[in-house]
Design a protein around this motif. Structure first.
Motif, PDB file in Angstrom:
ATOM      1  N   UNK A  73       3.449 -11.223  -8.337  1.00  0.00           N
ATOM      2  CA  UNK A  73       3.205 -10.623  -7.363  1.00  0.00           C
ATOM      3  C   UNK A  73       2.846  -9.165  -7.396  1.00  0.00           C
ATOM      4  N   UNK A  74       3.856  -8.461  -8.405  1.00  0.00           N
ATOM      5  CA  UNK A  74       3.598  -6.877  -8.656  1.00  0.00           C
ATOM      6  C   UNK A  74       2.602  -6.731  -9.802  1.00  0.00           C
ATOM      7  N   UNK A  79      -3.134  -6.038  -9.067  1.00  0.00           N
ATOM      8  CA  UNK A  79      -4.534  -6.035  -9.875  1.00  0.00           C
ATOM      9  C   UNK A  79      -5.731  -6.413  -9.023  1.00  0.00           C
ATOM     10  N   UNK A  80      -5.658  -7.668  -8.592  1.00  0.00           N
ATOM     11  CA  UNK A  80      -6.451  -8.370  -7.796  1.00  0.00           C
ATOM     12  C   UNK A  80      -6.880  -7.497  -6.631  1.00  0.00           C
ATOM     13  N   UNK A  81      -5.944  -7.203  -5.874  1.00  0.00           N
ATOM     14  CA  UNK A  81      -6.467  -6.263  -4.698  1.00  0.00           C
ATOM     15  C   UNK A  81      -6.837  -4.800  -5.128  1.00  0.00           C
ATOM     16  N   UNK A  82      -6.450  -4.299  -6.198  1.00  0.00           N
ATOM     17  CA  UNK A  82      -6.941  -2.912  -6.714  1.00  0.00           C
ATOM     18  C   UNK A  82      -8.518  -3.377  -7.077  1.00  0.00           C
ATOM     19  N   UNK A  83      -8.700  -4.274  -7.776  1.00  0.00           N
ATOM     20  CA  UNK A  83     -10.186  -4.543  -8.068  1.00  0.00           C
ATOM     21  C   UNK A  83     -11.112  -4.832  -7.024  1.00  0.00           C
ATOM     22  N   UNK A  84     -10.523  -5.774  -5.820  1.00  0.00           N
ATOM     23  CA  UNK A  84     -11.312  -5.857  -4.759  1.00  0.00           C
ATOM     24  C   UNK A  84     -11.620  -4.591  -3.947  1.00  0.00           C
TER      25      UNK A  84
END
Length: 93
Positions: A73-74, A79-84
């Motif tokens: 989760x951390x 990381x995926x949310x930041x990339x999105x």
């Protein structure tokens, strides 16, 4: 279990229809002790006792799985949310 508040009626019905009359649950905990989830085993009748080794193994499994969930989760999810987010900003400009 039939009276446990954690189950809604549909879940309670499905659990009882499967023949489960007892459950043993283990919390999945992060390294800071936060509960990340729960895993349960269901049984046709109550178990009389767990050995010390069995309880230790269950607790270790809960700790290992909880720490992995916390890490996932951390790191992976964030990381995926930041990339999105970065991709969306680039497309808007």
């Amino acid at each position: 279990m039939a009276g446990a508040d954690v189950f809604d009626e549909a879940s309670r019905y499905a659990i009882l229809q499967s023949g489960s009359r007892a459950a043993h649950s283990v919390p999945l905990t992060s390294s800071r002790g936060a509960v990340m989830g729960m895993v349960s085993s269901h049984h046709e009748r109550p178990l009389t006792a767990f050995s010390t080794a069995q309880l230790a193994a269950l607790q270790q499994t809960g700790t290992d799985a909880g720490r992995w969930l916390s890490w996932h989760r951390n790191t992976v999810v964030l990381d995926a949310l930041e990339r999105l987010h970065t991709t969306a900003i680039r497309r808007l400009h």
